[in-house]
Design an enzyme around this catalytic site. Sequence first.
Site, PDB file in Angstrom:
ATOM      1  N   GLY A   1     -40.015  47.574  16.453  1.00  0.00           N
ATOM      2  CA  GLY A   1     -40.383  47.945  15.089  1.00  0.00           C
ATOM      3  C   GLY A   1     -39.289  47.452  14.181  1.00  0.00           C
ATOM      4  CD  GLU A   2     -37.190  45.916  10.310  1.00  0.00           C
ATOM      5  OE1 GLU A   2     -38.226  45.261  10.571  1.00  0.00           O
ATOM      6  OE2 GLU A   2     -36.044  45.423  10.314  1.00  0.00           O
TER       7      GLU A   2
ATOM      8  CB  CYS B   1     -38.292  44.327  20.131  1.00  0.00           C
ATOM      9  SG  CYS B   1     -38.147  43.003  18.938  1.00  0.00           S
TER      10      CYS B   1
ATOM     11  NE  ARG C   1     -31.836  44.088  12.399  1.00  0.00           N
ATOM     12  CZ  ARG C   1     -32.108  44.720  11.251  1.00  0.00           C
ATOM     13  NH1 ARG C   1     -31.147  45.256  10.553  1.00  0.00           N
ATOM     14  NH2 ARG C   1     -33.345  44.789  10.824  1.00  0.00           N
TER      15      ARG C   1
ATOM     16  CB  ILE D   1     -42.496  40.179  17.097  1.00  0.00           C
ATOM     17  CG1 ILE D   1     -43.752  39.944  17.956  1.00  0.00           C
ATOM     18  CG2 ILE D   1     -42.859  40.284  15.615  1.00  0.00           C
ATOM     19  CD1 ILE D   1     -44.721  41.117  17.985  1.00  0.00           C
ATOM     20  NE  ARG D   2     -39.975  40.586  11.455  1.00  0.00           N
ATOM     21  CZ  ARG D   2     -39.209  41.640  11.201  1.00  0.00           C
ATOM     22  NH1 ARG D   2     -37.947  41.489  10.878  1.00  0.00           N
ATOM     23  NH2 ARG D   2     -39.715  42.837  11.265  1.00  0.00           N
TER      24      ARG D   2
ATOM     25  CG  HIS E   1     -42.882  43.487  21.106  1.00  0.00           C
ATOM     26  ND1 HIS E   1     -43.053  44.712  20.498  1.00  0.00           N
ATOM     27  CD2 HIS E   1     -42.045  42.784  20.302  1.00  0.00           C
ATOM     28  CE1 HIS E   1     -42.372  44.753  19.364  1.00  0.00           C
ATOM     29  NE2 HIS E   1     -41.755  43.592  19.224  1.00  0.00           N
TER      30      HIS E   1
ATOM     31  CD  GLU F   1     -44.586  46.767  23.042  1.00  0.00           C
ATOM     32  OE1 GLU F   1     -43.819  46.294  23.908  1.00  0.00           O
ATOM     33  OE2 GLU F   1     -44.405  46.608  21.817  1.00  0.00           O
TER      34      GLU F   1
HETATM   35  N1  GLN Z   1     -36.274  42.247  13.709  1.00  0.00           N
HETATM   36  C1  GLN Z   1     -36.419  43.642  14.009  1.00  0.00           C
HETATM   37  C2  GLN Z   1     -35.100  44.390  13.807  1.00  0.00           C
HETATM   38  O1  GLN Z   1     -34.094  43.779  13.627  1.00  0.00           O
HETATM   39  C3  GLN Z   1     -36.903  43.845  15.443  1.00  0.00           C
HETATM   40  C4  GLN Z   1     -38.284  43.271  15.582  1.00  0.00           C
HETATM   41  C5  GLN Z   1     -39.129  43.961  16.600  1.00  0.00           C
HETATM   42  O2  GLN Z   1     -38.817  45.047  17.096  1.00  0.00           O
HETATM   43  N2  GLN Z   1     -40.233  43.330  16.906  1.00  0.00           N
HETATM   44  O3  GLN Z   1     -35.072  45.576  13.810  1.00  0.00           O
END
Ligand code: GLN
Length: 203
Positions: free
Chosen positions: A52-53, A84, A115, A144-145, A180, A182
Site C-alpha cells: 500500500g502506501e 512491498c 522506496r 508495483i512502485r 505482491h 497476494e
Molecule cells: N511505493 C510504496 C511505498 O513506498 C509501496 C508500493 C506498494 O506497496 N505497492 O510505500
Amino acid sequence: MKIGVIGLQGAVSEHLEAIKRAMRKLGIEGEAIWVGRPEQLDDLDGIIIPGGESTTIGKLMFTTGLLERVKQKAADGTPILGTCAGLITIAKRGDAQVVRTKQPLLGLMNISVVRNAFGRQRESFETDLNIPILGKEPLRAVFIRAPAVEEVMGDVQVLAKFQGKIVAVKQGNLIAVAFHPELTPDTRLHEYFLRMCQLARTS
Ligand code: GLN
C-alpha cells in the site's frame, strides 16, 4: 491457526484470500482476520503487513498502537510477513525519502530499504522470480512502485534478487518481499509463511 492482516490501508482482502487458499492447500484448519486494533493481535499465530502506501501504514500503525504491539509479538517469536510497503515498514532503516516523511518503521529487520527502487519507467511490472526456498519453479511476481533492500546486516538471509537488487529476505521469524504475492494465484509464499507459523506454534 489464526493469521491477521494489518488492515489500515492497502491490499488487505487479497492477502486474506491468499492465506485462506494456502490453508486449504496445506490442510490447515484456521482463519484469517482483518486487524485494526492492537488487542486483535493477542491470539494471532502470524501477522501480515500488506502493500500500500508505507507512509500511511506506518503513521496509522503508530496512532492505533499497532506498531508497538506488533514489535512485542515479533520479539515473542510470532512470524511476520511484510510485502512491498510492508517490507519498508518492517525495516530498521530507510532511505532519504523515509527520513524526510518521518514515517514510523517497526525497525525489526536488519535491512536498509529504498522506496520506489525500480524507477519511474518501470513503476509496475511482472516477472518470473527465482526463489530457491519455494522450489525450482519460478514465482510470478508483481512489482508495483516496489522498494528494494539496499543493505542487509547481521543474520539476514537473501532469498531473491532481481536486476541485481535484493527483493526477498528472511531473518528468523521475519520474512519480507518487495513484490505482491497476494495478487497471483500461486500461493507458495503464503504456504511457506504458514509453515513458519506452524513451527513457531510448536517451538
Ligand atoms: N511505493 C510504496 C511505498 O513506498 C509501496 C508500493 C506498494 O506497496 N505497492 O510505500
